[in-house]
Design an enzyme around this catalytic site. Structure first.
Site, PDB file in Angstrom:
ATOM      1  N   SER A 657       1.230  -1.446   0.222  1.00 63.38           N
ATOM      2  CA  SER A 657      -0.214  -0.157  -0.013  1.00 63.38           C
ATOM      3  C   SER A 657       1.197   1.583  -0.425  1.00 63.38           C
ATOM      4  O   SER A 657       0.168   2.512  -0.613  1.00 63.38           O
ATOM      5  CB  SER A 657      -1.274   0.209   1.206  1.00 63.38           C
ATOM      6  OG  SER A 657      -0.234   0.303   2.021  1.00 63.38           O
ATOM      7  N   LYS A 700      -6.442   4.896   7.654  1.00 66.54           N
ATOM      8  CA  LYS A 700      -5.211   6.008   7.839  1.00 66.54           C
ATOM      9  C   LYS A 700      -4.738   7.829   6.905  1.00 66.54           C
ATOM     10  O   LYS A 700      -4.969   8.514   7.394  1.00 66.54           O
ATOM     11  CB  LYS A 700      -4.579   5.448   5.870  1.00 66.54           C
ATOM     12  CG  LYS A 700      -4.616   4.161   6.240  1.00 66.54           C
ATOM     13  CD  LYS A 700      -3.124   3.517   4.648  1.00 66.54           C
ATOM     14  CE  LYS A 700      -3.032   2.653   4.821  1.00 66.54           C
ATOM     15  NZ  LYS A 700      -2.522   1.538   3.341  1.00 66.54           N
TER      16      LYS A 700
END
Length: 810
Positions: A657, A700
């Protein structure tokens, strides 16, 4: 979608309108007809429980928290009423082979009845038989036998004595037995000295007569055991006759009571024969009792124990369904049963009444639910279950004998036929591992019931979810929820699912939240659970787990962990990661740096080299190499070396990611164009430079938002995410409010070009028809940097004094 346009607030949170729910409180809702969101799994279960044939057992697989056990049990209990009631099973004494007890199958409720009947018989035998042998008739018949034997013996000895007397020899009875002595004409015994003075001829004649008489005496003595045996047999026949008359009517009564069960009638016949054959075991005459019970039992009480009935499985006679059994500790003995031992005089002994049933016995004729992980953790349990399912019978055998660890003599109970449907419950990973590594697994568990952990968020499913909440609060005795509270529950469910278009059906999480919301409503004195109560419960749950996140934010604020949220840096970018703490996860920014220099095209993944990076992260780094080569260096060798590092990372880093952020930092390092540190980036990238979806996007974004709040939001801060992650957004309300106020932004990108434009403020630059990038664009600067590295490398590789060919492209 335009890359430099931030997402509007309505894209960041999918709100549920309470007005669309159509009720005031959940008290007005009916519970759902069945389990919601599990159509696939329910169809598989329906097939599995109805399928016939070997191997059609079921494995219910799915993530924890969705109450697979409860759903499976509810389905099986519903199906169990359609099946006949399971049989009773018992073990009885084997009169021909005591170490191999016989198994009897009886209709429901009949085993307990047979056990009571046999206990009453034992009690009756203990009194009826001794009484029968104490009658005057019996005593006179036995005395007559004894007199007959004594008379026969005495007559034989008397005849021998008369014959001796006729030969002038006296037949003497001494303390040591019988003897013969010669007599004189007066009938007196000749003394030894006088006998020696007799003529040798007279001595020889007398000695010959004595020897003949001794031979006849020996013949009589040898006949005595036969006469005694004959007398004992007659006595036994009298005993059997008395016993037959005493117990016959008792046994016949039991046979009549259980006449519809041929196996029981046969067993009662064997009992009658054994009682008659060993009737002296029940008499109170002080005679020794031979051993009859396996394991050297002795005594009248133990002799009677062999007529007991060991009921191992019994059901109520008015039961209306087959058995449904769940075992939370599936050890070998808990599954297949066991043989217990008793300590007597320092020795371990056993017999058939010490046989204990296992869950396979109790579930026989019905259903057995087992936890797959737990049965694999128990030694030999999985092999024992497979053996029983393959053989379709339950064989109770100690593990030490199964695996040849001991060879001592023990019981060998008759195996019981097995007809059971087993449902294993476990997670998906365990199912696939067992299917791959155990060749017997697919043959025995051919039906997979795959449970979902999410379902589509559609009007119909939202209505079903609200009804599920209504049933839950009703069953748990909680306060009803108003429509606003249900709407908040639905929104939180989407957040747990990580997708605004789906709902999480993690029942455990929902039950926990409802209980805490009810507590908050109670503390506020409210009769119904309101939206604020649900939010208070969510906030309280976060607060209980938030210590580590707060400590991380404090470390960043104090500069212990270096994260820049302002200014510009070359080759430096804010990546985003998720820390998973089990029931709680949060996002955390990480500084990613990239350095480039003249080299041979190799990329140094510092995380990998320090053994702090996983395979997925290394794969993402390798993709960066191929992206650079294929897009910028197709006509010349890639002549740089780069190193990529997660700064201040002290644990394992895995996943791809961060590959979009790493690629942007790499392009910045090569082009020497600085990156705005007010942004953070998440997303993976492929070899074509396309941004790809990642997990944990909400955590996030919120993790970087919290750090920016500490530094003060000024409208320049934001997060770049893949466009394919937009449907997954269910952000906190404070993040949505900051976006609405223009103090924070979230940008969705499809390509690395869109991301690098946002990060640098410089156009990425498209390639024209001649294969050249737009001048002074990011891509043009990257290409020029790579050409410069290639020329420098060629210069270094030329021999001293030789001019390099071609011209510089700088």
């Amino acid at each position: 979608m335009v890359a430099n346009t931030p997402l509007p607030a309505e894209k960041l949170y999918a709100r549920c309108d309470p007005a669309d729910l159509g009720f005031d409180t959940t008290a007005a809702l009916d519970p759902p007809d069945d389990t919601i969101g599990q159509d696939r799994a329910l169809a598989a279960l329906q097939y599995g429980v109805h399928a016939v044939g070997e191997g059609t057992n079921v494995f219910a697989l799915g993530p924890p928290g969705i109450h697979k056990h409860d759903i499976v049990k509810r389905i099986l209990e519903r199906e169990a009423v359609k099946r006949p009631v399971s049989s009773d099973w018992c073990y009885v004494y084997n009169f021909t082979q005591p170490h191999k007890p016989n198994a009897l199958e009886l209709p429901p409720g009949r085993a307990a009845r047979l056990r009571l009947d046999m206990e009453q018989l034992i009690e009756d035998l203990g009194s009826v038989i001794p009484a029968a042998f104490q009658t005057e008739d019996y005593q006179s018949r036995i005395e007559e036998l004894e007199r007959d034997f004594a008379g026969r013996r005495d007559n034989a000895l008397l005849k021998l004595s008369e014959e001796a007397k006729q030969n002038n020899i006296r037949f003497l009875h001494t303390h040591s037995g019988f003897a013969f002595a010669p007599m004189d004409t007066h009938g007196e015994v000749i003394e030894p000295d006088a006998f020696k003075r007799m003529l040798k001829e007279d001595q020889a004649r007398i000695q010959e007569r004595i020897e003949e008489l001794q031979r006849k005496l020996q013949k009589i003595i040898r006949q005595l055991p036969a006469w005694q045996k004959e007398t004992r047999e007659k006595a036994k026949e009298i005993d059997r006759e008395i016993a037959r008359n005493a117990v016959g009517h008792l046994i016949e009564g039991l046979k009549s009571s259980h006449g519809d069960l041929p196996e029981v009638v046969q067993y009662l016949g064997d009992v009658e024969k054994d009682v008659i054959e060993h009737v002296r075991e029940f008499r109170d005459d002080g005679e020794a009792t031979p051993t009859f019970m396996f394991g050297d039992h002795s005594g009248k009480a133990d002799a009677l124990r062999r007529y007991k009935v060991n009921v191992i499985v019994e059901h109520e006679p008015d039961s209306d369904c087959a058995a449904v059994v769940y075992q939370d500790s599936p050890s070998y003995t808990n599954l297949v049963g066991r043989i217990e031992y008793q300590s007597r005089m320092g020795a371990l002994i056993t017999e058939f009444t010490l046989i204990k049933a296992g869950d396979l016995h109790r579930a026989n004729g019905g259903y057995l639910i087992l936890d797959a992980d737990r049965i694999l953790r128990q030694p030999f349990a999985w092999e024992g279950l497979k053996r029983a399912l393959r053989a379709r019978e339950i064989h109770i055998e100690p593990m030490e004998r199964v695996y040849g660890l001991m060879s001592t003599v023990s019981l060998e109970p008759e195996p019981i036929p097995l007809d059971v449907k087993v449902v294993l419950v476990g997670d998906r990973r365990l199912y696939y591992l067992m299917n791959h590594y155990d060749p017997d697994f697919a043959d025995l568990f051919s039906v997979a019931a795959d449970f979902n952990d999410v379902m589509q968020r559609e009007p119909e499913s939202v209505s079903e979810f609200a009804r599920l909440i209504a049933r839950t609060v009703r069953d748990q005795g909680l306060r009803p929820l108003d429509a606003e509270a249900v709407a908040r529950m639905i929104e939180h469910s989407s957040r747990l699912a990580g997708d605004s278009r789906k709902l999480s059906i993690n029942m455990r999480a929902m039950f926990d939240l409802l209980r805490e919301s009810d507590y908050q409503a109670g503390m506020a004195g409210s009769e119904v659970i309101q939206r604020k109560n649900v939010q208070q419960a969510i906030d309280a749950r976060v607060n209980r787990h938030d210590r580590l996140r707060e400590a991380t934010c404090e470390a960043i604020e104090r500069g212990l962990i270096k994260i820049d949220t302002s200014g510009e840096k070359v080759g430096q970018i804010n990546g985003l990661a998720v820390l998973d703490l089990g029931d709680y996860s949060f996002g955390q920014p990480s500084r990613i740096t990239v350095t480039t220099r003249l080299g041979d095209g190799s990329f140094l993944d510092i995380q990998r080299e320090s053994e702090m990076g996983g395979n997925l992260h290394s794969k993402g780094v390798l993709i960066l190499t191929q992206y650079l080569s294929s897009r910028y260096a197709r006509d010349y060798p890639l002549s740089l070396s780069a190193s990529i590092a997660f700064e201040q990372s002290y644990g394992m880093v895995d996943g791809d990611s961060a590959s979009l952020a790493e690629l942007c930092a790499l392009l910045s390092s090569i082009s020497e164009i600085p990156i705005r540190q007010a942004f953070a980036v998440t997303g993976s990238v492929n070899q074509r430079g396309e941004a790809q979806a990642i997990g944990g996007v909400n955590q996030k974004i919120e993790g970087f938002f919290d750090i920016c709040v500490l530094d003060g939001l000024d409208g320049n801060h934001g997060v770049i995410i893949p466009a394919s992650n937009v449907p997954h957004l269910m952000l906190r309300h404070d993040v949505v409010a900051a976006v609405e106020a223009g103090r924070f932004s979230i940008h969705a990108v499809d390509t690395v070009d869109q991301a690098i434009e946002l990060l640098t403020g410089v156009p990425a630059g498209a390639m024209d028809g001649e294969g050249a990038f737009e001048k002074d664009s990011v891509n043009h600067r990257v290409e020029q940097g790579l050409v410069w590295f290639a020329l420098r490398r060629r210069e270094w590789s030329q021999p001293a004094g030789q001019e390099p060919e071609g011209e510089s492209g700088g």
